[in-house]
Motif scaffolding. Structure first.
Motif, PDB file in Angstrom:
ATOM      1  N   VAL A 101       7.488  33.859  -1.114  1.00  0.00           N
ATOM      2  CA  VAL A 101       6.230  33.671  -0.400  1.00  0.00           C
ATOM      3  C   VAL A 101       5.922  32.183  -0.377  1.00  0.00           C
ATOM      4  N   ARG A 102       5.800  31.618   0.793  1.00  0.00           N
ATOM      5  CA  ARG A 102       5.418  30.217   0.924  1.00  0.00           C
ATOM      6  C   ARG A 102       3.897  30.121   0.863  1.00  0.00           C
ATOM      7  N   VAL A 103       3.377  29.230   0.010  1.00  0.00           N
ATOM      8  CA  VAL A 103       1.934  29.085  -0.181  1.00  0.00           C
ATOM      9  C   VAL A 103       1.535  27.661   0.190  1.00  0.00           C
ATOM     10  N   ASP A 112       4.550  25.304  -7.507  1.00  0.00           N
ATOM     11  CA  ASP A 112       4.887  24.408  -8.619  1.00  0.00           C
ATOM     12  C   ASP A 112       6.407  24.281  -8.712  1.00  0.00           C
ATOM     13  N   PRO A 113       6.974  23.091  -8.490  1.00  0.00           N
ATOM     14  CA  PRO A 113       8.436  22.942  -8.561  1.00  0.00           C
ATOM     15  C   PRO A 113       9.003  23.253  -9.932  1.00  0.00           C
ATOM     16  N   SER A 114       8.170  23.195 -10.991  1.00  0.00           N
ATOM     17  CA  SER A 114       8.694  23.436 -12.331  1.00  0.00           C
ATOM     18  C   SER A 114       8.791  24.911 -12.682  1.00  0.00           C
ATOM     19  N   PHE A 120       5.006  31.068  -6.861  1.00  0.00           N
ATOM     20  CA  PHE A 120       3.633  30.592  -6.958  1.00  0.00           C
ATOM     21  C   PHE A 120       2.831  31.543  -7.835  1.00  0.00           C
ATOM     22  N   ASN A 121       1.955  30.979  -8.682  1.00  0.00           N
ATOM     23  CA  ASN A 121       1.058  31.773  -9.500  1.00  0.00           C
ATOM     24  C   ASN A 121      -0.274  31.927  -8.774  1.00  0.00           C
ATOM     25  N   TYR A 144       7.942  26.917   8.424  1.00  0.00           N
ATOM     26  CA  TYR A 144       7.517  26.311   7.168  1.00  0.00           C
ATOM     27  C   TYR A 144       8.632  26.111   6.152  1.00  0.00           C
ATOM     28  N   GLY A 145       9.873  26.362   6.507  1.00  0.00           N
ATOM     29  CA  GLY A 145      10.974  26.020   5.630  1.00  0.00           C
ATOM     30  C   GLY A 145      11.184  26.972   4.474  1.00  0.00           C
ATOM     31  N   SER A 146      11.611  26.426   3.337  1.00  0.00           N
ATOM     32  CA  SER A 146      12.054  27.218   2.199  1.00  0.00           C
ATOM     33  C   SER A 146      10.946  28.116   1.657  1.00  0.00           C
ATOM     34  N   GLY A 147      11.338  29.345   1.292  1.00  0.00           N
ATOM     35  CA  GLY A 147      10.433  30.256   0.604  1.00  0.00           C
ATOM     36  C   GLY A 147       9.745  31.274   1.467  1.00  0.00           C
TER      37      GLY A 147
END
Length: 649
Positions: A101-103, A112-114, A120-121, A144-147
């Motif tokens: 899911v892209r947020v 969050d990349p980490s 996403f939380n 929107y690209g990745s995710g």
């Protein structure tokens, strides 16, 4: 389950014929426009993707405190939260994984990349500064690209109301579990400048997140202290040219639990900064709009577990993730010719950089990541209308990440309006992808595990078709949609648990059925039923935490001019848990896959407009005190009640 799909398909085809042969009634208000589905504002009825919009009015009238609460009833989106406010919440959109899911916040990616999987939380964000939430279901990587395999969630912040030099807003509320909540803000527009400031805070003792059925349960509560601040500034020096900037900070401190037993010394904090600057101008007599945006996010998460009577172990986990995005976007309005109208060309280029520095886990199982990656992307799209009734769109995007294979995504779709029978037919198809996270590529666990820098992106191919029909001069609207998707190159651990590989595949199909009734100006109700069949393509087993059925019922009842009553009922069907992820009452994990039982949660919010500037409200959550476990061992928060006043001029 299999028996339902012929019925769904039949209802999809039969819905248009059920309408009376008449012209569609004129809408009493302007059609709602959506930005996320096409990157350019377009009426929701003309977008080929399935879209849900949660407005500021919805947030207030239904008593949504957090993003997780607001999305719980969104069609096709199943939210799994391991506890209450501030706890980890994962979204499974159309059966796709939570990392699919892209947020976005105002169009800027905020995952969050980490996070090890790049997910996403949804449990962290409060909504005092949010004007609307747009949820687009289906593949959207071409935009929107990745995710964006399952879809996109876009949070749009509040703006200054036109023509108001000073417009304050806010609320204060308190209730059970020692809960206090407050928002204070103001916005204004004058002399070509506009601004918005908002501060918000929430404190609660919360509930025990661990299911009380466990014999070892201590009943220890997991509270939350959350605060956020947002500042937005805009300037329009001349007509057609605009500059905007936003800065948003939020930080949460919360208690955590694990299963199958409480952990009274386990706590965490989560802080995020996001800022963006954007400038755009119009060229060629306003037909070409070009804009440049620079955005940055910084995430810092920390989890601490001190020794206690239950365990002598201690934990100190720290995650830092950064993202910088530079995006040049353009739209060219081509106008019309012959049977073509409203033609629009969109294109742009984006660069994205991510960096992660994290360390977590026990000394033997210590997981570390210290890496960065860069990605370039170019995208283009075309949309237009034929014969004033058929809206067509197409998009293409290529992402070229640093160090591994790139991904090309495409999307096509159309909406056919049939005003003679008050019906709209939709169909679309497309591909999407999820790039490997930095942990998946470069993570290290002890001396025995290394990430795989040669991983390929996870990829999907999906299609959908549906219909929406207005009946009896707007008395009712019925909708039915069927979708299928295939996901390949899913990333998972190898058999020896020494690295990660592209080894899994999934096949997902389902239906989304909807009914909206408006029998009177003071009464409306909506039923959304999502049917999902998500399976491992190799074994045929159901994928974990994807319920077979999710039904959401919401209503708006205004029996008096100043009173609004908003009930909400959420019914979640059975879902599968993976082996060793479900527990007996004595805490013993089951070695085989099992099903989580179904559950029902009922909420009710009532608002009384005391004056033009003040509204009194009461919010009741989980009125039946359901003990439903969205994830095995973690129970939904218990019954709560909140009283407050909302102010606005």
């Amino acid at each position: 389950m299999r028996r339902l799909f012929p019925l769904v398909t039949l209802s999809l085809l039969a819905a248009p014929a059920a309408a009376r042969a008449q012209e569609a009634p004129a809408a009493p208000t302007l059609p709602e426009t959506v930005v996320t589905g096409t990157r350019a504002p377009l009426a929701a009825a003309r977008i080929p993707a399935a879209v849900t919009v949660i407005t500021r009015q919805d947030i207030d009238e239904r008593g949504y405190q957090s993003l997780a609460e607001a999305l719980a009833a969104a069609p096709g989106l199943h939210l799994v939260q391991v506890g209450g406010l501030g706890q980890q919440a994962s979204a499974f959109l159309r059966g796709a994984a939570s990392r699919h899911v892209r947020v976005l916040l105002d169009g800027v990616p905020i995952e969050d990349p980490s996070d090890p999987n790049g997910a996403f939380n949804f449990g962290n964000d409060l909504l005092g500064d949010i004007e609307r939430i747009e949820v687009v279901r289906g593949p959207a990587s071409a935009l929107y690209g990745s995710g964006a395999i399952g879809g996109v969630v876009n949070l749009i912040t509040r703006r200054a109301p036109p023509g108001r030099a000073f417009a304050p807003f806010g609320e204060i509320a308190g209730g059970t579990q020692r809960t206090l909540r407050g928002t204070v803000g103001a916005a204004g527009e004058s002399g070509g400048l506009d601004w918005m400031l908002a501060g918000q805070a929430l404190s609660t003792r919360g509930f025990n997140a661990t299911a009380p059925r466990f014999l070892s349960s201590l009943g220890e509560r997991d509270g939350l202290h959350a605060a956020a601040f947002t500042a937005r500034l805009g300037a329009t020096p001349i007509e057609g040219t605009r500059f905007e900037a936003l800065l948003r900070w939020r930080e949460n401190v919360f208690g955590l639990d694990d299963v199958p037993r409480d952990d009274p010394n386990y706590s965490g904090s989560d802080r995020r900064w996001i800022g963006w600057m954007r400038g755009e101008t119009r060229l060629l007599d306003g037909r070409w709009t070009t804009g440049l945006r620079l955005a940055a996010t910084h995430d810092r998460r920390r989890y601490v577990n001190l020794p206690d009577a239950g365990s002598p172990a201690s934990t100190y986990d720290l995650y830092r993730g950064e993202r910088v995005v530079l995006d040049w976007a353009n739209t060219v309005r081509l106008g019309g010719f012959g049977p073509v109208s409203d033609a629009l060309l969109a294109f742009g280029v984006a660069e994205e950089r991510e960096r992660v520095d994290s360390a977590s886990g026990s000394p033997f199982f210590r997981t570390t990541v210290n890496a960065s990656q860069r990605s370039l992307a170019g995208h283009g799209g075309l949309q237009f209308r034929l014969f004033d009734r058929l809206d067509l769109s197409a998009g293409l995007r290529h992402d070229a990440p640093e160090g591994f294979d790139g991904a090309t995504s495409w999307q096509v779709g159309g909406v056919l309006a049939l005003p003679e029978i008050a019906t709209r037919l939709r169909a679309s198809a497309g591909t999407a992808f999820k790039a490997p996270s930095l942990f998946q590529r470069f993570g290290v666990i002890g001396t025995f595990f290394r990430g795989n820098p040669d991983l390929r992106p996870e990829r999907s191919l999906a299609w959908e078709a549906g219909a929406e029909t207005d009946l009896l001069d707007g008395f009712a609207t019925v909708s039915a949609l069927y979708f299928e998707s295939r996901v390949r190159d899913l990333i998972n651990f190898d058999a020896a648990f020494r690295t990660l590989e592209n080894v899994d595949r999934a096949r997902i199909r389902g239906a989304e059925l909807g009914l909206t009734l408006s029998p009177a100006p003071w009464l409306s109700a909506t039923l959304a039923w999502a049917i999902t069949d998500a399976r491992d393509a190799a074994t045929g087993e159901r994928l974990p935490r994807r319920p077979e059925h999710v039904v959401g019922v919401t209503a708006r009842i205004a029996p008096l001019p100043r009173l609004v009553i908003a009930p909400e009922i959420l019914l979640t069907g059975r879902s599968r848990e993976a082996p060793f992820a479900s527990y007996a009452d004595d805490g013993t994990p089951f070695p085989t896959a099992r099903s989580n039982p179904a559950g029902v949660v009922a909420n009710l919010t009532a608002s009384w407009r005391w004056s033009d500037a003040a509204t009194l409200f009461v919010e009741g959550r989980n009125l039946g005190n359901s003990r439903f476990e969205p994830a095995n061992g973690f129970v939904v928060p218990g019954r709560s009640l909140l009283l407050g006043v909302r102010l606005g001029l």
